[in-house]
Write an enzyme that holds these catalytic residues in place. Structure first.
Site, PDB file in Angstrom:
ATOM      1  N   HIS A   1      -3.021  -2.875   3.064  1.00 19.78           N
ATOM      2  CA  HIS A   1      -3.548  -3.046   4.415  1.00 19.78           C
ATOM      3  C   HIS A   1      -3.469  -1.728   5.187  1.00 19.78           C
ATOM      4  CE1 HIS A   1      -3.386  -7.548   4.248  1.00 19.78           C
ATOM      5  NE2 HIS A   1      -2.431  -7.273   3.379  1.00 19.78           N
TER       6      HIS A   1
ATOM      7  N   ASP B   1       0.257  -4.004  -2.089  1.00 17.65           N
ATOM      8  CA  ASP B   1       0.108  -4.858  -0.899  1.00 17.65           C
ATOM      9  C   ASP B   1       0.861  -4.264   0.296  1.00 17.65           C
ATOM     10  OD1 ASP B   1      -1.068  -6.963   0.377  1.00 17.65           O
ATOM     11  OD2 ASP B   1       0.288  -8.502  -0.390  1.00 17.65           O
TER      12      ASP B   1
END
Length: 441
Positions: free
Chosen positions: A67, A330
């Site tokens: 992200h 992640d």
């Protein structure tokens, strides 16, 4: 001006050819591997010679999904700080999920981000020169390739599909929302439309109705902690349904964030049946389990939550056997204020781009549970395959997309030593063995 560098007696790990050579001389000239041999004596007079005994030269690492804060949450992470963190962790390609503000759900946003993220189409074919990690310009052409997943649904809300064909032509790496899509009729139609586009599709398996208010994996440790449990069946029931859709429609799918032992079994069975699937788990799910939650550290609040001990064992075995194709990072940055709350109230996620390789090496390779080659394959070659990309072998005339890793380099994880703008990690303040000291792109 020719730039020549000789790495003396370096250990070479090449996941493409499946080789692990203990002591080699490697000559790199102008961003390409010029020669590799047990000992090199013929090299340019102005060559920079480095003693690399004890260090490891490997292919650049590939992160399937992470992200970014930018756009919309620059106080968490910018593309510049994320690129610097990726370089510091040995990642030469990073693929970012679309849950930004605005979300990556239309071609205009893709064009804007590609301009900032250096092109974003998989990082293949680039031969930029070596850059030190202290490069003052984190988004110079010498730092990692940032690519972007395009959203499957408008606003990443799971209710209405995006203009898939238009988005697919805009330069995205593939399609993913990065969170579960529970409208099964919509998901079925999207998989039918996506089949001819021939782009990677990544899906999460989670039944939110079964999750309820659960924040840790249901089991003995969730009861001891007093925190609401998230049952394993919240993942496996949704996974079983996804596998049935793939079997019926035939669209290849990547299964994100696999976190339970039963999921590994379901994926193994599906692969034996010949279903066109790949799968990944995250690095923290390999290293930690619910026993770590005794600290109530909000940095351990993840989604999916850390598994029970038997889940972590099954995931590690799944990676080693290839049932789980790849390890994803992640990387999910949050500000100090966002994460410094009660465990159950904390947003889910932790940073990891700078920490994954050294901690995985220290806890899995140095202990003998994984071979060095097995770890490198799961962090480099196989993630690229999941993205329909290639990694260059470490061989003469190949472009140098490489990292130099010193497994004995000891450092302390602090706000000052991390390149990421956020510091939400359970290893903050701890000493870590292993650090990437150079990258070549």
């Amino acid at each position: 001006m020719t730039m020549s560098e000789l790495l003396r007696q370096v250990r070479v790990i090449d996941p493409v050819t499946g080789s692990d050579r203990q002591a080699c001389d490697v000559l790199i000239v102008d961003g390409a591997i010029a020669a590799i041999a047990p000992q090199l004596t013929d090299y340019p007079a102005d060559t920079q010679v480095n003693d690399c005994q004890g260090s490891i030269l490997g292919t650049g690492l590939v992160d399937l999904y992470s992200h970014s804060g930018e756009p919309g949450f620059e106080e968490r992470e910018t593309l510049a700080t994320l690129a610097a963190a990726a370089a510091a962790g040995g990642f030469t390609r990073v693929n970012l999920l679309p849950d930004t503000i605005p979300p990556v759900d239309n071609s205009a946003v893709v064009s804007r981000l590609l301009g900032k993220g250096q092109g974003g189409q998989g990082g293949q074919g680039r031969t930029e020169k070596f850059a030190p990690l202290s490069s003052p310009s984190p988004l110079s052409p010498q730092l990692p390739q940032l690519s972007f997943w395009g959203a499957l649904t408008t606003g990443v809300q799971g209710q209405q599909m995006t203009e898939l064909a238009e988005l697919g032509a805009a330069g995205i790496v593939g399609f993913a929302d990065g969170q579960p899509i529970e409208n099964w009729g919509l998901l079925r139609r999207m998989l039918e439309y996506l089949k001819p586009l021939d782009k990677p599709v990544a899906l999460c398996a989670c039944h939110r109705g079964l999750v309820g208010n659960g924040v840790v994996r249901e089991g003995v440790y969730s009861m001891r902690s007093g925190l609401p449990g998230n049952p394993a069946i919240a993942e496996t029931t949704a996974l079983a349904a996804l596998l049935e859709l793939v079997a019926a429609i035939g669209t290849p799918v990547h299964l994100m964030r696999v976190s339970t032992a039963r999921s590994v079994e379901l994926i193994a069975t599906a692969k034996e049946r010949g279903l066109p699937i790949t799968a990944s788990t995250t690095w923290m799910h390999l290293l930690l389990d619910t026993k770590a939650l005794s600290s109530y550290n909000p940095a351990l609040r993840l989604e999916p939550p850390l598994g029970n001990p038997e889940d972590a064992v099954a995931l590690r075995q799944g990676v080693r056997t290839g049932v789980i194709d790849a390890i994803a990072i992640d990387h999910t940055p949050y500000t100090y204020e966002e994460k410094t709350v009660a465990f159950a109230e904390a947003p889910a996620g932790a940073i990891g781009l700078e920490l994954a390789l050294p901690l995985l090496w220290e806890n899995l390779v140095a202990t003998g549970e994984f071979s060095a080659l097995e770890l490198w394959q799961a962090l480099s070659h196989r993630p690229a395959e999941c993205l329909q990309q290639n990694v260059n072998a470490i061989a003469p005339n190949s472009p140098a997309e490489l990292i130099l890793f010193d497994p004995q380099h000891t450092w302390t994880v602090t706000q000052q030593t991390l390149k990421s703008r956020s510091h939400n990690t359970p290893w903050l303040g701890q000493q870590v063995n292993g650090r990437v000291v150079k990258i070549w792109l």
